[in-house]
Design a protein around this motif. Structure first.
Motif, PDB file in Angstrom:
ATOM      1  N   SER A  81       0.780  -1.350   0.034  1.00  0.00           N
ATOM      2  CA  SER A  81       0.006  -0.029  -0.056  1.00  0.00           C
ATOM      3  C   SER A  81       0.721   1.248  -0.237  1.00  0.00           C
ATOM      4  O   SER A  81       0.338   2.354   0.007  1.00  0.00           O
ATOM      5  CB  SER A  81      -0.947  -0.038   0.992  1.00  0.00           C
ATOM      6  N   GLU A  83       2.368   4.397  -0.360  1.00  0.00           N
ATOM      7  CA  GLU A  83       1.839   5.610  -1.049  1.00  0.00           C
ATOM      8  C   GLU A  83       3.288   6.177  -1.532  1.00  0.00           C
ATOM      9  O   GLU A  83       3.267   6.992  -2.605  1.00  0.00           O
ATOM     10  CB  GLU A  83       1.200   6.835  -0.106  1.00  0.00           C
ATOM     11  N   ASN A 109      -4.211   6.080  -3.725  1.00  0.00           N
ATOM     12  CA  ASN A 109      -3.111   6.832  -3.533  1.00  0.00           C
ATOM     13  C   ASN A 109      -2.631   7.854  -4.587  1.00  0.00           C
ATOM     14  O   ASN A 109      -2.410   9.002  -4.273  1.00  0.00           O
ATOM     15  CB  ASN A 109      -1.940   5.998  -3.138  1.00  0.00           C
ATOM     16  N   ILE A 177      -8.923  15.630   3.400  1.00  0.00           N
ATOM     17  CA  ILE A 177      -9.163  15.978   4.578  1.00  0.00           C
ATOM     18  C   ILE A 177      -9.772  17.280   4.845  1.00  0.00           C
ATOM     19  O   ILE A 177     -10.472  17.499   5.823  1.00  0.00           O
ATOM     20  CB  ILE A 177      -7.359  16.496   5.092  1.00  0.00           C
TER      21      ILE A 177
ATOM     22  N   THR B  36       4.991   4.431   7.490  1.00  0.00           N
ATOM     23  CA  THR B  36       3.720   5.053   6.507  1.00  0.00           C
ATOM     24  C   THR B  36       3.127   6.254   7.416  1.00  0.00           C
ATOM     25  O   THR B  36       2.144   6.638   6.878  1.00  0.00           O
ATOM     26  CB  THR B  36       2.755   4.054   6.003  1.00  0.00           C
ATOM     27  N   PRO B  38       5.147   8.880   9.286  1.00  0.00           N
ATOM     28  CA  PRO B  38       5.671  10.282   9.270  1.00  0.00           C
ATOM     29  C   PRO B  38       5.249  11.344   8.534  1.00  0.00           C
ATOM     30  O   PRO B  38       4.901  12.321   9.309  1.00  0.00           O
ATOM     31  CB  PRO B  38       7.247   9.821   9.165  1.00  0.00           C
ATOM     32  N   GLN B  39       4.862  11.076   7.488  1.00  0.00           N
ATOM     33  CA  GLN B  39       4.362  12.008   6.364  1.00  0.00           C
ATOM     34  C   GLN B  39       3.065  12.402   6.794  1.00  0.00           C
ATOM     35  O   GLN B  39       2.482  13.360   6.654  1.00  0.00           O
ATOM     36  CB  GLN B  39       4.434  11.593   5.046  1.00  0.00           C
ATOM     37  N   GLU B  43       1.410  16.192   8.196  1.00  0.00           N
ATOM     38  CA  GLU B  43       0.287  16.852   7.531  1.00  0.00           C
ATOM     39  C   GLU B  43      -0.386  17.586   8.486  1.00  0.00           C
ATOM     40  O   GLU B  43      -0.873  18.670   8.389  1.00  0.00           O
ATOM     41  CB  GLU B  43      -0.496  15.613   6.921  1.00  0.00           C
ATOM     42  N   ARG B  47      -1.025  21.616   8.986  1.00  0.00           N
ATOM     43  CA  ARG B  47      -2.411  22.164   8.833  1.00  0.00           C
ATOM     44  C   ARG B  47      -2.699  22.708  10.120  1.00  0.00           C
ATOM     45  O   ARG B  47      -3.885  23.229  10.233  1.00  0.00           O
ATOM     46  CB  ARG B  47      -3.318  21.191   8.367  1.00  0.00           C
ATOM     47  N   ILE B  49      -3.601  21.049  12.916  1.00  0.00           N
ATOM     48  CA  ILE B  49      -4.923  20.535  13.296  1.00  0.00           C
ATOM     49  C   ILE B  49      -4.447  19.307  14.401  1.00  0.00           C
ATOM     50  O   ILE B  49      -3.502  18.473  14.256  1.00  0.00           O
ATOM     51  CB  ILE B  49      -5.805  19.639  12.329  1.00  0.00           C
ATOM     52  N   GLY B 145      -3.201   4.294   2.405  1.00  0.00           N
ATOM     53  CA  GLY B 145      -2.158   4.990   1.989  1.00  0.00           C
ATOM     54  C   GLY B 145      -1.932   6.013   3.025  1.00  0.00           C
ATOM     55  O   GLY B 145      -2.720   6.189   3.825  1.00  0.00           O
ATOM     56  N   THR B 146      -0.849   6.690   2.863  1.00  0.00           N
ATOM     57  CA  THR B 146      -0.549   7.486   3.848  1.00  0.00           C
ATOM     58  C   THR B 146      -1.473   9.003   3.704  1.00  0.00           C
ATOM     59  O   THR B 146      -1.556   9.389   5.075  1.00  0.00           O
ATOM     60  CB  THR B 146       1.027   8.125   3.754  1.00  0.00           C
ATOM     61  N   SER B 147      -1.865   9.475   2.879  1.00  0.00           N
ATOM     62  CA  SER B 147      -2.794  10.445   3.011  1.00  0.00           C
ATOM     63  C   SER B 147      -4.210   9.998   3.716  1.00  0.00           C
ATOM     64  O   SER B 147      -4.573  10.952   4.304  1.00  0.00           O
ATOM     65  CB  SER B 147      -3.390  10.653   1.303  1.00  0.00           C
ATOM     66  N   GLN B 148      -4.412   8.771   3.541  1.00  0.00           N
ATOM     67  CA  GLN B 148      -5.548   8.488   4.344  1.00  0.00           C
ATOM     68  C   GLN B 148      -5.183   8.115   5.922  1.00  0.00           C
ATOM     69  O   GLN B 148      -6.187   8.310   6.737  1.00  0.00           O
ATOM     70  CB  GLN B 148      -6.156   6.968   3.928  1.00  0.00           C
ATOM     71  N   ALA B 150      -3.357  10.112   7.369  1.00  0.00           N
ATOM     72  CA  ALA B 150      -3.721  11.518   7.844  1.00  0.00           C
ATOM     73  C   ALA B 150      -5.341  11.801   7.989  1.00  0.00           C
ATOM     74  O   ALA B 150      -5.481  12.527   8.781  1.00  0.00           O
ATOM     75  CB  ALA B 150      -3.181  12.594   6.698  1.00  0.00           C
ATOM     76  N   GLN B 151      -6.072  11.210   7.092  1.00  0.00           N
ATOM     77  CA  GLN B 151      -7.359  11.593   6.990  1.00  0.00           C
ATOM     78  C   GLN B 151      -7.989  11.045   8.367  1.00  0.00           C
ATOM     79  O   GLN B 151      -8.836  11.717   8.913  1.00  0.00           O
ATOM     80  CB  GLN B 151      -8.014  11.046   6.053  1.00  0.00           C
ATOM     81  N   ALA B 154      -7.103  13.002  11.314  1.00  0.00           N
ATOM     82  CA  ALA B 154      -7.840  14.177  11.467  1.00  0.00           C
ATOM     83  C   ALA B 154      -9.288  13.924  11.752  1.00  0.00           C
ATOM     84  O   ALA B 154      -9.801  14.815  12.397  1.00  0.00           O
ATOM     85  CB  ALA B 154      -7.545  14.871  10.155  1.00  0.00           C
ATOM     86  N   SER B 155      -9.864  12.954  11.186  1.00  0.00           N
ATOM     87  CA  SER B 155     -11.345  12.820  11.444  1.00  0.00           C
ATOM     88  C   SER B 155     -12.051  11.439  11.946  1.00  0.00           C
ATOM     89  O   SER B 155     -12.901  11.306  12.062  1.00  0.00           O
ATOM     90  CB  SER B 155     -11.845  13.137  10.096  1.00  0.00           C
TER      91      SER B 155
END
Ligand code: SF4
Lengths: 196, 461
Positions: A81, A83, A109, A177, B36, B38-39, B43, B47, B49, B145-148, B150-151, B154-155
């Motif tokens: 997975s 990214e 991703n 986000i 997966t 640290p980034q 984030e 931001r 938050i 993934g890492t963006s998720q 962070a999601q 955050a939430s």
């Protein structure tokens, strides 16, 4: 995230099936703690020999092909997975990946990083690959607003699918986000009301 | 309406649906590790938050840790930095960390179930594709993934399209020497590496009903290797007995109340799936892979297929095998028993019961790597440590180890390794390394024989 609207570019062919994210970026390069610089090690073990010299047989080292579009074989991005794979492709300069099939996590991703995955039929994929190997200077046009992929040289004009919400995000450079933060209240209500 | 196990758990977690768009899914438990996350922490900082629900996050260090001398500082500077960064981030954001040296440390998909963090009916995520492992409990669990990551920080939610549903039913009795790993390798070899893409799988039938929780985890772990986001098995008495009494499991009355709810989760009779497959347990035999994706598997006694295809050809060239040849008798110099697929106590019991009283072959380097500190302790308590050490196997400390060629444990270029992990991709266990995926029993037999050997022959010898 960078906006994506329309792209006209040459393309790089990579007709290999099941390209997994371990090939896109091998695990030993995942030690970084920020997002920058992964492009340097994109396809590291295919691009370079063990002694560090470039593998001249590999398409990214060929002078014939260039462009911001990667055209790859079936089931692109399977496996881990990480990214980092999407970061590496984006950092190297790709904005679009065309394949006949994408692995789920990779697709998500990519979209979260302004990299557009376009799924086409096997036949279309073959037609595109044939055309670019025949004439590497051929340009493809990707229009996200119209959801259209065209390659005039072979009279190709095809629409591609993308989730409406994701399209809106890409066109505007928004990410999930921002959206989720705007839903905080609903999330807190959900937490209070759940019974299980 | 008749619902599947997946529908029931999913529907209970939908916060809202975006018109013409994805759903907002609430996440109960979020597991994180050093590679997966640290980034994602960055984030939050960028931001400005906060971490929304820190009590629902559990952290451990596993991918990048050495498996020798864990009490000493990590020698690789970048690995050290990444592991330290995890500690710093967890401290700053108030996340519970079972880091290096902690008695609960281990591979995230081994330690969370054994602590009772994983429970039926939950939604769980982790920035790691093998999060599917936790589906063994009747949990919706999948990699992100890492963006998720962070999601969720955050939430505590994710934006997702509901996947399609698939059921894979296997009925009948498994022959002796056929382990859960063989069942899943067989299924993937039959269906292919992208058959599950877009689906969430439910494994059903007596083979899974009769399996231990360890076995169910092995199966669900590899769901991602056929492209599925996750796999699930209906919770039953085996599940409840496993969860009961564990550190973070509900206790006493709260537990009974949960069990009453968990009992409502199995798929309703007559519920429809988008895709169904059925297999017969009698057709499954000990498996091994010969290529560079987990779908390239055969029964050990079968020959390499004769497919004509450029990608297949490339794969065989990498592995140094020929079309149509048998793998039996091929010398193997490395074996690895470990990873989130097969590093639980049961896996080591199976290996030890074969190894006991035997010696590893001279040509073989045999690595035994427990999935967690708790498994390591149990290996010692049950006397397996002595068995392994007397047979010449190296018993290491907990971590991902040679599964991914990131930490110090790597297989040298060109060498074959029979491995109980889940991926045989090019270079997965180290640049140029050639991985053959198999069960812990097959790995143990290979270590003793020094070459690929039929399981039936070895067991009857
Ligand atoms: S053991 Fe291997 S597959 Fe499992 S989490 Fe670690 S690196 Fe990933």
């Amino acid at each position: 995230m960078e906006k994506f609207t329309k792209l006209t570019s040459r393309a790089i062919p990579m007709p290999i099936k099941d390209i997994d994210t371990d090939q896109i970026i091998p695990a030993r390069f995942l030690k970084a703690t920020d997002k920058a610089g992964f492009g340097e090690n994109l396809f590291r073990d295919w691009r370079f020999h063990k002694d560090g010299n470039p593998n001249t047989d590999f398409v990214l080292n060929s002078e014939t092909y260039t462009g911001k579009i990667l055209v790859a074989g079936d089931n692109f991005g399977c496996g881990s997975s990480r990214e980092h794979a999407a970061w590496a492709l984006e950092d190297y300069g790709f904005r679009v990946i065309i394949s006949s099939f994408f692995a789920d996590i990779f697709k998500g991703n990519a979209l979260n990083n302004g990299l557009l995955p376009i799924q086409v039929s096997e036949a279309t994929l073959e037609a595109i690959l044939n055309k670019i190997s025949e004439n590497p200077e051929t340009e493809l046009v990707v229009d996200l607003e119209k959801q259209e992929l065209s390659l005039d040289a072979i009279g190709l004009k095809e629409s591609f699918e993308i989730n409406e919400y994701k399209k809106m995000c890409l066109l505007n450079g928004y990410d999930d986000i921002d959206f989720l933060l705007s839903k905080k209240e609903a999330i807190e209500i959900f937490e209070k009301q759940r019974t299980n | 309406m008749k619902k599947t196990l997946f529908d029931k758990v999913w529907d209970a977690h939908v916060v809202d649906t975006v018109p013409n768009g994805p759903q907002i899914l609430y996440i109960d438990k979020h597991l994180i590790h050093e590679v997966t996350s640290p980034q994602a922490f960055s984030e939050l900082r960028q931001r400005n938050i906060p971490l929304f629900r820190k009590d629902q996050v559990v952290a451990t260090a596993d991918h990048n840790v050495p498996t020798l001398n864990q009490h000493l500082p990590i020698t690789d500077a970048l690995s050290k930095k990444q592991v330290e960064m995890l500690s710093k981030n967890c401290e700053e954001f108030g996340v519970e960390l079972y880091g290096l040296g902690h008695p609960y440390q281990g591979i995230v998909h081994v330690m969370a179930p054994e602590l009772g963090v994983t429970q039926p009916g939950m939604t769980m995520v982790c920035g790691d594709s093998h999060t599917s492992t936790h589906g063994a409990f009747g949990t919706i669990a999948f990699g992100i993934g890492t963006s998720q990551v962070a999601q969720v920080f955050a939430s505590q939610c994710l934006l997702l399209q509901k996947p399609k549903s698939m059921r894979i039913t296997v009925n009948g009795d498994l022959a002796p020497g056929v382990l859960p790993k063989d069942v899943i390798l067989y299924i993937i070899a039959q269906l292919g590496t992208n058959s599950g893409t877009g689906y969430f799988v439910e494994y059903a039938g007596d083979v899974f009903e009769n399996m231990s929780m360890e076995g169910r985890m092995t199966v669900c772990n590899m769901s991602i290797e056929m492209g599925a986001r996750g796999g699930m098995i209906a919770p039953d008495q085996t599940t409840f007995d496993y969860v009961k009494g564990r550190e973070f499991a509900p206790q006493d009355e709260a537990f009974d109340k949960k069990v009453a709810y968990w009992k409502t989760l199995p798929t309703d009779e007559g519920a429809e799936f988008d895709q169904e497959y059925q297999f017969d347990a009698a057709d499954i035999a000990p498996m091994i892979t010969f290529g560079t994706n987990p779908g390239m598997g055969i029964k050990i006694t079968e020959n390499v297929p004769t497919t004509e295809d450029a990608s297949f050809e490339k794969s065989l060239r990498y592995m140094g095998f020929e079309r149509g040849e048998s793998l039996l008798g091929k010398p193997v110099n490395y074996i690895f028993i470990g990873s989130c697929t097969n590093a639980r106590i049961e896996d080591f019991r199976v290996a030890a019961s074969f190894i006991k009283g035997k010696q590893k072959a001279d040509n073989v380097t045999a690595l035994i790597v427990p999935g967690s500190q708790q498994v390591a302790k149990q290996i010692e308590a049950e006397g397996l440590k002595t068995v392994f050490e007397e047979a010449g196997f190296q018993l290491r400390q907990a971590g991902c180890s040679a599964c991914l060629g990131m930490n110090e444990d790597k297989i040298p270029a060109g060498e074959y390794c029979v491995s109980t992990s889940n991926r045989n991709f090019e270079g997965r266990q180290g640049q140029g390394a050639r991985t053959l995926l198999a069960s812990p029993l097959v790995a143990a037999i290979t270590a003793v024989e020094g070459k690929i050997t039929d399981v039936a022959t070895a067991l009857n010898a």
